[in-house]
Design a protein around this motif. Structure first.
Motif, PDB file in Angstrom:
ATOM      1  N   GLY A 168     -16.331  33.647   9.694  1.00 39.72           N
ATOM      2  CA  GLY A 168     -16.063  33.872   8.286  1.00 39.72           C
ATOM      3  C   GLY A 168     -15.037  32.878   7.773  1.00 39.72           C
ATOM      4  N   HIS A 169     -15.036  32.647   6.464  1.00 39.93           N
ATOM      5  CA  HIS A 169     -14.193  31.566   5.940  1.00 39.93           C
ATOM      6  C   HIS A 169     -12.797  32.035   5.551  1.00 39.93           C
ATOM      7  N   ASN A 170     -12.556  33.379   5.498  1.00 41.43           N
ATOM      8  CA  ASN A 170     -11.248  33.836   5.038  1.00 41.43           C
ATOM      9  C   ASN A 170     -10.916  35.188   5.675  1.00 41.43           C
ATOM     10  N   ILE A 171     -10.410  35.144   6.888  1.00 41.18           N
ATOM     11  CA  ILE A 171     -10.095  36.377   7.610  1.00 41.18           C
ATOM     12  C   ILE A 171      -8.957  37.155   6.934  1.00 41.18           C
ATOM     13  N   PRO A 172      -7.930  36.501   6.350  1.00 39.68           N
ATOM     14  CA  PRO A 172      -6.917  37.286   5.626  1.00 39.68           C
ATOM     15  C   PRO A 172      -7.507  38.147   4.507  1.00 39.68           C
ATOM     16  N   ILE A 173      -8.500  37.601   3.788  1.00 39.32           N
ATOM     17  CA  ILE A 173      -9.150  38.398   2.742  1.00 39.32           C
ATOM     18  C   ILE A 173      -9.914  39.568   3.359  1.00 39.32           C
ATOM     19  N   ALA A 174     -10.563  39.334   4.492  1.00 40.63           N
ATOM     20  CA  ALA A 174     -11.279  40.414   5.182  1.00 40.63           C
ATOM     21  C   ALA A 174     -10.314  41.520   5.608  1.00 40.63           C
ATOM     22  N   ALA A 175      -9.138  41.125   6.124  1.00 37.98           N
ATOM     23  CA  ALA A 175      -8.133  42.115   6.531  1.00 37.98           C
ATOM     24  C   ALA A 175      -7.646  42.908   5.318  1.00 37.98           C
ATOM     25  N   ALA A 176      -7.440  42.220   4.205  1.00 36.96           N
ATOM     26  CA  ALA A 176      -7.038  42.916   2.979  1.00 36.96           C
ATOM     27  C   ALA A 176      -8.119  43.904   2.547  1.00 36.96           C
ATOM     28  N   GLY A 177      -9.378  43.507   2.712  1.00 41.96           N
ATOM     29  CA  GLY A 177     -10.481  44.384   2.348  1.00 41.96           C
ATOM     30  C   GLY A 177     -10.478  45.666   3.158  1.00 41.96           C
ATOM     31  N   VAL A 178     -10.216  45.551   4.457  1.00 44.10           N
ATOM     32  CA  VAL A 178     -10.201  46.744   5.313  1.00 44.10           C
ATOM     33  C   VAL A 178      -9.046  47.665   4.932  1.00 44.10           C
ATOM     34  N   LEU A 179      -7.871  47.092   4.660  1.00 37.64           N
ATOM     35  CA  LEU A 179      -6.737  47.929   4.272  1.00 37.64           C
ATOM     36  C   LEU A 179      -6.980  48.610   2.925  1.00 37.64           C
ATOM     37  N   ILE A 180      -7.659  47.921   2.010  1.00 32.23           N
ATOM     38  CA  ILE A 180      -8.028  48.542   0.736  1.00 32.23           C
ATOM     39  C   ILE A 180      -9.017  49.682   0.974  1.00 32.23           C
ATOM     40  N   LEU A 181      -9.964  49.463   1.862  1.00 34.60           N
ATOM     41  CA  LEU A 181     -10.929  50.519   2.176  1.00 34.60           C
ATOM     42  C   LEU A 181     -10.232  51.727   2.789  1.00 34.60           C
ATOM     43  N   TRP A 182      -9.291  51.483   3.667  1.00 30.15           N
ATOM     44  CA  TRP A 182      -8.528  52.584   4.270  1.00 30.15           C
ATOM     45  C   TRP A 182      -7.820  53.383   3.173  1.00 30.15           C
ATOM     46  N   LEU A 183      -7.177  52.687   2.261  1.00 32.19           N
ATOM     47  CA  LEU A 183      -6.543  53.364   1.129  1.00 32.19           C
ATOM     48  C   LEU A 183      -7.572  54.135   0.305  1.00 32.19           C
ATOM     49  N   GLY A 184      -8.706  53.520   0.033  1.00 28.56           N
ATOM     50  CA  GLY A 184      -9.743  54.178  -0.757  1.00 28.56           C
ATOM     51  C   GLY A 184     -10.278  55.426  -0.100  1.00 28.56           C
ATOM     52  N   TRP A 185     -10.217  55.469   1.237  1.00 31.04           N
ATOM     53  CA  TRP A 185     -10.719  56.634   1.965  1.00 31.04           C
ATOM     54  C   TRP A 185      -9.874  57.884   1.694  1.00 31.04           C
ATOM     55  N   PHE A 186      -8.632  57.700   1.212  1.00 35.45           N
ATOM     56  CA  PHE A 186      -7.848  58.862   0.765  1.00 35.45           C
ATOM     57  C   PHE A 186      -8.592  59.584  -0.356  1.00 35.45           C
ATOM     58  N   GLY A 187      -9.267  58.816  -1.203  1.00 38.53           N
ATOM     59  CA  GLY A 187     -10.067  59.421  -2.255  1.00 38.53           C
ATOM     60  C   GLY A 187     -11.423  59.872  -1.767  1.00 38.53           C
ATOM     61  N   PHE A 188     -12.022  59.084  -0.897  1.00 37.42           N
ATOM     62  CA  PHE A 188     -13.360  59.379  -0.377  1.00 37.42           C
ATOM     63  C   PHE A 188     -13.379  60.726   0.342  1.00 37.42           C
ATOM     64  N   ASN A 189     -12.443  60.908   1.274  1.00 32.61           N
ATOM     65  CA  ASN A 189     -12.362  62.171   2.015  1.00 32.61           C
ATOM     66  C   ASN A 189     -11.505  63.201   1.300  1.00 32.61           C
ATOM     67  N   GLY A 190     -10.367  62.750   0.778  1.00 29.99           N
ATOM     68  CA  GLY A 190      -9.472  63.691   0.093  1.00 29.99           C
ATOM     69  C   GLY A 190     -10.121  64.320  -1.124  1.00 29.99           C
ATOM     70  N   GLY A 191     -10.898  63.554  -1.872  1.00 31.77           N
ATOM     71  CA  GLY A 191     -11.575  64.092  -3.037  1.00 31.77           C
ATOM     72  C   GLY A 191     -12.704  65.031  -2.672  1.00 31.77           C
ATOM     73  N   SER A 192     -13.239  64.878  -1.472  1.00 34.95           N
ATOM     74  CA  SER A 192     -14.351  65.720  -1.049  1.00 34.95           C
ATOM     75  C   SER A 192     -13.928  67.164  -0.773  1.00 34.95           C
ATOM     76  N   VAL A 193     -12.623  67.419  -0.753  1.00 35.48           N
ATOM     77  CA  VAL A 193     -12.141  68.800  -0.725  1.00 35.48           C
ATOM     78  C   VAL A 193     -12.553  69.507  -2.018  1.00 35.48           C
ATOM     79  N   LEU A 194     -12.735  68.722  -3.084  1.00 34.46           N
ATOM     80  CA  LEU A 194     -13.162  69.201  -4.402  1.00 34.46           C
ATOM     81  C   LEU A 194     -12.117  70.090  -5.066  1.00 34.46           C
ATOM     82  N   SER A 195     -10.865  69.895  -4.668  1.00 35.70           N
ATOM     83  CA  SER A 195      -9.737  70.551  -5.324  1.00 35.70           C
ATOM     84  C   SER A 195      -8.477  69.891  -4.790  1.00 35.70           C
ATOM     85  N   ALA A 196      -7.340  70.310  -5.349  1.00 35.35           N
ATOM     86  CA  ALA A 196      -6.057  69.803  -4.859  1.00 35.35           C
ATOM     87  C   ALA A 196      -5.396  70.807  -3.930  1.00 35.35           C
TER      88      ALA A 196
END
Length: 416
Positions: free
Chosen positions: A210-238
């Motif tokens: 790949g041409h930009n591994i730092p960008i790929a690493a940033a992408g994975v960390l963003i996905l990890w952060l997004g998973w707080f919503g992906f799984n956390g939101g699936s509780v369907l309440s707070a």
């Protein structure tokens, strides 16, 4: 009454925050894909990712939401004159304005949160077919797969369909999102063939960096952060207890997946492979997603560790089968999605032989449906428009040929 209203507001705000986090995941997917592929195809990959979220939301509004949750929800999304045009009576519902629609969140929040999930299935395919698929062919596939296949598959569990009644469990989408995208990715990669230069004359796989591994690493960390919503939101309440344990198991599985992948790959290949480490994190996240609300922290760690090992073996298996997946999407989303779904029957609150067999049946049913659906969509496209770009276009890059642009015009590199 005021207490009920306050609870609804708190729950709804949490759901909207989670919706934003899942939306943010699309940036993570885009970064990961462009980072693990070559510079000459960057714009093409970004275009596909932007297309997926835009068209995915529109399709979910007009078609998908009603297919997935067959309760007349289409009212309010399609103007009455469309029904008048065909001499039909428009469905009547005030769900959009009725705060008693659901004790946890409003009708509109429900639509938007679920719509974010719908687009993710196609994004998984985007990475697997990167660098050699025709853009118009991919766009037609997205329209049909996200518009029809994903919501039908989703309705079987999340829409209260036959798999839900059977007892199949998938909390946030190890199968319903990740494997649904993973099966389609597998079929698409098989029909497309490998990129030029991926397999030598001896049949052995060759790395295409790949041409930009730092960008790929940033992408994975963003996905990890997004998973707080992906799984956390699936509780369907707070709900504090359910949300907290879900986020804890999600993070522990991600961390364990990364560690498992890097240790196992280091043992096998005698080097510290960052891309394997990154995909291990994603594998852990996918693996915990089906049962994130059911697992103890130690269960989550074990599920993540096993997912990390599966990633390393899965990537090797995909190469051995001479399938070319530039970002490891099949290993991450399909194989770890299957693992996470089966793990519900092995660990946690729902563990048991009966539950394991139900989970296994669900995996098989979704695998058959999604594979056949992908073939039904892709084979006619291949026979008419074609799936793959020409050799010249692939060698020179899709950015120039399909977009007439260069992603880094001031730092152009001639990559072949």
């Amino acid at each position: 009454m005021e207490t009920t209203s306050n609870i609804l507001t708190i729950n709804n705000v949490w759901m909207m925050i989670c919706t934003a986090l899942v939306f943010f995941m699309h940036l993570g997917f885009a970064f990961l894909e462009i980072g693990l592929t070559r510079q000459k195809n960057t714009i093409n990959i970004l275009f596909k990712n932007v297309f997926i979220i835009c068209v995915g939301l529109l399709l979910y509004c007009l078609v998908g939401f009603n297919l997935m949750y067959p309760s007349g929800f289409v009212a309010g999304f399609i103007p009455d004159y469309f029904f008048d045009l065909f001499g039909l009576s428009a469905p009547v519902t005030d769900a959009g304005l009725d705060l008693t629609y659901n004790e946890g969140y409003t009708y509109w929040t429900d639509f938007l949160f679920q719509g974010m999930f719908a687009a993710t299935a196609a994004t998984i395919v985007s990475g697997a077919v990167a660098e050699r698929i025709k853009l118009p062919s991919f766009m037609i596939f997205v329209v049909l797969y996200v518009g029809i296949v994903y919501p039908i598959a989703g309705s079987w569990k999340w829409g209260g369909g036959f798999l839900d009644k059977l007892g199949f469990y998938d909390f946030a989408g190890s199968t319903l999102v990740h494997s649904v995208g993973g099966w389609a990715a597998l079929i698409a990669v098989y029909l497309l063939g490998a990129r030029i230069g991926k397999f030598g004359s001896d049949g052995k796989p060759k790395a295409i960096p790949g041409h930009n591994i730092p960008i790929a690493a940033a992408g994975v960390l963003i996905l990890w952060l997004g998973w707080f919503g992906f799984n956390g939101g699936s509780v369907l309440s707070a709900d504090p207890g359910a949300t907290s344990i879900t986020l804890v198991t999600t993070c522990l599985a991600a961390a364990a997946g990364g560690v498992g992948a890097f240790i196992f790959s280091s043992f096998l290949y005698k080097n510290y492979d960052l891309t394997m480490f990154l995909n291990g994190i994603l594998g852990g996240l996918v693996g915990i997603t089906a049962g994130a609300d059911q697992m103890a922290p130690t269960d989550a760690i074990l599920i993540g560790l096993i997912a990390g090992v599966i990633i390393v073996l899965g990537v090797a298996l995909v190469d051995k089968l001479k399938l070319d997946d530039p970002v490891g999407a099949i290993a991450v989303h399909l194989i770890c999605g299957i693992w996470g779904t089966l793990a519900v029957g092995i660990f946690g609150a729902m563990a048991g032989w009966d539950q394991f067999l139900i989970q296994l049946a669900g995996v098989g049913i979704y695998g058959a449906f999604c594979s056949v659906s992908a073939l039904v969509i892709l084979l006619p496209i291949k026979a008419t428009m074609g799936l793959r770009v020409t050799k010249e276009e692939e060698v020179q890059g899709l950015d120039i040929h399909e977009h007439g642009m260069d992603s880094y015009p001031d730092f152009r590199m001639n990559q072949h």
